[in-house]
Design an enzyme around this catalytic site. Structure first.
Site, mmCIF file in Angstrom:
data_model
loop_
_atom_site.group_PDB
_atom_site.id
_atom_site.type_symbol
_atom_site.label_atom_id
_atom_site.label_comp_id
_atom_site.label_asym_id
_atom_site.label_seq_id
_atom_site.Cartn_x
_atom_site.Cartn_y
_atom_site.Cartn_z
ATOM 1 N N HIS A 348 0.844 -1.205 0.000
ATOM 2 C CA HIS A 348 0.000 0.000 0.000
ATOM 3 C C HIS A 348 0.870 1.242 0.000
ATOM 4 C CE1 HIS A 348 0.012 1.703 4.177
ATOM 5 N NE2 HIS A 348 0.340 0.485 4.545
ATOM 6 N N ASP A 358 6.080 2.942 7.242
ATOM 7 C CA ASP A 358 4.747 2.442 6.894
ATOM 8 C C ASP A 358 4.023 3.433 5.993
ATOM 9 O OD1 ASP A 358 2.294 1.221 6.829
ATOM 10 O OD2 ASP A 358 1.796 1.606 8.926
ATOM 11 N N GLU A 395 -5.143 1.840 2.451
ATOM 12 C CA GLU A 395 -4.989 0.683 3.338
ATOM 13 C C GLU A 395 -5.180 1.081 4.783
ATOM 14 O OE1 GLU A 395 -2.671 -2.063 6.021
ATOM 15 O OE2 GLU A 395 -2.484 0.088 5.678
ATOM 16 N N GLU A 396 -4.701 2.278 5.124
ATOM 17 C CA GLU A 396 -4.756 2.715 6.516
ATOM 18 C C GLU A 396 -6.185 2.893 7.021
ATOM 19 O OE1 GLU A 396 -2.356 2.382 8.226
ATOM 20 O OE2 GLU A 396 -0.472 2.995 7.284
ATOM 21 N N ASP A 424 4.290 -4.744 3.454
ATOM 22 C CA ASP A 424 3.709 -3.502 3.959
ATOM 23 C C ASP A 424 4.852 -2.628 4.451
ATOM 24 O OD1 ASP A 424 2.349 -1.518 5.459
ATOM 25 O OD2 ASP A 424 0.661 -2.853 5.800
ATOM 26 N N HIS A 551 2.870 5.172 12.893
ATOM 27 C CA HIS A 551 1.722 6.050 12.640
ATOM 28 C C HIS A 551 1.857 7.437 13.269
ATOM 29 C CE1 HIS A 551 -1.387 2.685 11.490
ATOM 30 N NE2 HIS A 551 -0.297 2.678 10.729
#
Length: 746
Positions: A348, A358, A395-396, A424, A551
């Protein structure tokens, strides 16, 4: 002594005519073009050099790696945030698309409209027992270009209530609080990350226990100012198009539809930094923190009490849900001999902030694979099967991009997808980790380790990781070498059985060794729709178990170069493993599937289940179906040996190979049930899938796990009937997989 010719050797007795020269040059050009662009032999004739060619191109693939190049890709991807549904996300999609095209690959985008969620306003203030109060910071200082910390799909709401610490927010944590006389009803609960619960499950459990709001944080001793963003929606995929691709102009459920509303929590939530969370927790009174919690708390401050209060929190969150356009980007390398069979590599692209780990570490690896495949194409390689590079969006927000595409392309995936290879966060830290559906275990173990000259991933991996059993068949000399190289604590021979194969020049030893290959039952990344909805054999690989800036706005290029992978060696390694796995699946004449580990895994799951169930519930249907599946696997194994001998002898039959490959590829679909799980019909895989109950002891056989969770709400007779029905459903699924492997009607 070297002797040199005294004069040039005459190659032609007479000077060729201009016409003759032109014809010779034309013939050479045609031959060169043919060699470069059509390197494969005709499928109807034997190709004795195929394996040598494949080995040659794999060597070129590995030798063309570049730390600097992959670092430059990551730098470009992390120049700005790229949250799904924003203008900057569209620019990142265009960057990936242009890169694929610059590499000479056929590339295109596929757009969907999906319901996403964004913050409008949030605030938290803490009111202490001495009548003082403080407005708490709700974003990272100096990071104004990133989205403010929030939980996507959280409802808007306000609460003024006492704070309570609930550890990980599991049901067992609430029971522990109950023993202490702590009631969280009407309170704002604070939960730390961990304990095996997803963010959404923490909110759902808090809601069930009467909390009015949830604040979450990740405890630790580094990057304590970061806020971990994320979503709290139940399930995956666009909530407005459950089960079908959400194309523009297509059917959409209304936002107030009951099917949509049940996907979202009813109480507001948001993340806190560890620094702010501990300030609140340190001020709590009430009951003392349970002893079993203390050993795992990594707080700099000593958290002594759980509350409720006396600290009061005044919390407000306002957000909005918006239908936005998302874009998946694809690059296709058409196969020469089996263009209708697809090997898919996916990562993603969207990120909560800069997304260096990420997901951009994975995106950078995907771009580098595109570059290296482009080089192979220029050197004359063409894959036997079609390869598709997939860059997913949103995706998140719950694997939306990949899920919508899988739903839209379900029929073709069901009949033509060989495997899906997911990455990922390619690099989170040290240590290689992988998950797969079991028929791909051995492929993971056989692939060469890009970091080593001669070693496989297994040889290096087994030395540093592992706690699950994998059966390997290895030559005796290699086994002896591995015993000498791998410390005994990491290398355990559980069983050894020597067997001689007459057509091989040496003996083999069958070993079951302890290493770690995880299964794909969770909703952790984009493999979920491929495995749990479409039944596509899949692999997920990455370096590092976790990282402290997950994140947060600190997930930046600088963090990667300082902490994560300063020399980009792990990035290169992941790209190497990922690309090599795809080359094997795309180029091997017989698919490198081995279903013996699947038999072992099913048997292990059955044994665990037997210890959890009442003895009055028979597992005979399950045991018999596994036995039937094992028999089919043995038959296929014998057939594979015969076909490989024929290939070596030059008498390979294309039709037999194609038919066998289809059976190997399609067997995974047998584990699907058209009706899906009870109350969760989107999840169709009866071996791998998330249990409904977050506290379930089983992360396999999800239908049986669900029925066991419901059994407490039924009479004993009803509960046993429900569990037996799920056992029979699973047994029938395993029988379908056995029939698919055999390729015969019953």
């Amino acid at each position: 002594m070297v002797q040199f010719l005294s004069k040039p050797t005459t190659l032609f007795a007479a000077k060729p005519s201009p016409l003759g020269t032109f014809i010779i040059i034309l013939i050479l050009c045609i031959l060169s073009f043919r060699i470069l662009h059509y390197p494969h032999h005709s499928s109807s004739a034997p190709a004795p050099s195929t394996s040598q060619n494949a080995s040659h191109f794999r060597h070129i693939f590995l030798s063309s790696s570049s730390n600097f190049t992959i670092a430059s890709y990551l730098r470009a991807l992390t120049l700005h945030p790229h949250l799904a549904g924003t203008k900057l996300a569209s620019e990142t999609a265009r960057y990936v698309l242009n890169h694929f095209r610059d590499m000479g690959l056929q590339a295109h985008t596929v757009s969907y409209t999906a319901l996403l969620s964004y913050p409008l306003h949030s605030s938290i203030s803490a009111h202490f027992s001495d009548s003082s109060f403080v407005d708490l910071l709700v974003t990272e200082t100096g990071r104004s270009d990133v989205v403010p910390p929030y939980h996507a799909y959280s409802p808007s709401g306000s609460a003024y209530a006492k704070a309570v610490f609930v550890n990980y927010g599991r049901q067992e944590d609430y029971r522990a609080l109950g023993v202490l006389g702590v009631n969280v009803s009407g309170c704002i609960v604070i939960a730390r990350k961990g304990g095996g619960l997803s963010r959404g499950a923490v909110v759902e459990t808090a809601e069930a226990n009467g909390a009015v709001a949830v604040l979450t944080y990740a405890d630790g001793d580094r990057f304590r100012k970061g806020f971990e963003r994320g979503h709290v929606m139940r399930g995956i995929g666009d909530p407005l198009s459950p089960g079908w691709g959400g194309i523009d102009g297509g059917e959409k459920l209304d936002l107030e539809d009951s099917e949509v509303l049940k996907r979202f929590p009813k109480i507001p939530s948001m993340p806190l930094s560890a620094e702010i969370a501990e300030t609140i927790l340190y001020s709590l009174g009430g009951a003392v923190v349970p002893q079993e919690w203390k050993s795992t708390i990594r707080s700099k401050l000593r958290i002594r009490n759980v509350g409720p209060g006396p600290t009061m929190l005044n919390f407000t969150y306002q957000g909005e849900k918006k239908v936005r356009t998302i874009q998946n980007v694809f690059a296709t390398i058409k196969g020469l001999e089996e263009p209708d069979r697809y090997v898919l590599l996916g990562n993603h692209r969207d990120a909560w902030t800069y997304g260096a780990v990420d997901p951009s570490s994975g995106t950078a690896a995907l771009l580098d694979i595109a570059r290296r495949y482009s080089l192979l194409l220029r050197l004359g390689w063409t894959p036997r099967r079609t390869i598709i590079l997939c860059s997913w969006d949103a995706e998140e927000f719950g694997m939306i991009g990949s899920t919508e595409w899988v739903e839209q392309n379900l029929a073709n995936l069901g009949s033509r997808a060989v495997a899906y290879l997911n990455v990922d966060c390619a690099v989170q830290g040290s240590g290689f980790f992988a998950g797969s559906t079991p028929q791909l275990d051995n492929l993971l173990l056989e692939v060469k380790d890009p970091d080593s000259e001669d070693a496989t991933m297994y040889e290096n991996w087994a030395a540093t990781n592992g706690n699950s059993n994998v059966m390997l068949l290895l030559p005796v000399p290699i086994c002896e070498h591995m015993k000498n190289q791998i410390p005994a604590i990491h290398y355990t021979v559980l069983h050894a059985e020597q067997s001689i194969y007459k057509y091989m020049p040496f003996s083999f030893v069958q070993l079951i060794v302890k290493i770690q290959i995880m299964r794909l039952s969770g909703l952790d990344s984009d493999f979920a729709p491929f495995v749990q909805h479409a039944g596509v054999p899949s692999i997920d690989v990455y370096y590092g178990r976790d990282f402290p800036v997950y994140h947060t706005a600190f997930d930046s290029y600088n963090w990667m170069t300082e902490y994560g992978d300063p020399f980009f060696k792990r990035h290169v390694a992941v790209a190497g493993v990922w690309g090599l796995l795809a080359l094997r699946l795309a180029d091997d004449s017989i698919l490198p599937f081995n279903y013996h580990p699947y038999v072992d895994q099913l048997q292990e799951y059955k044994n665990i289940l037997s210890n959890l169930l009442d003895q009055s519930i028979s597992l005979d249907p399950l045991a018999n179906s596994i036995k039937e599946f094992a028999s089919a696997v043995k038959e296929v194994d014998d057939e594979l040996k015969t076909l490989r001998l024929q290939e070596t002898a030059g008498c390979f039959l294309h039709t037999k190979r194609r038919t066998l490959n289809d059976r190997l590829m399609l067997a995974e679909k047998g584990f699907l049930d058209a009706e899906g799980l009870q109350g969760r019909k989107w999840f169709k895989h009866l071996v791998f899938g998330p249990p409904r109950d977050h506290a379930s002891k089983m992360d396999f056989f999800p239908g049986i796990a669900d029925s066991m969770a419901w059994s407490t709400k039924m009479t004993e007779k009803q509960a046993q009937a429900a569990i037996r029905h799920e056992i029979w459903r699973l047994a029938r699924a395993i029988q379908r997989a056995a029939s698919a492997l055999r390729g015969e009607f019953t």
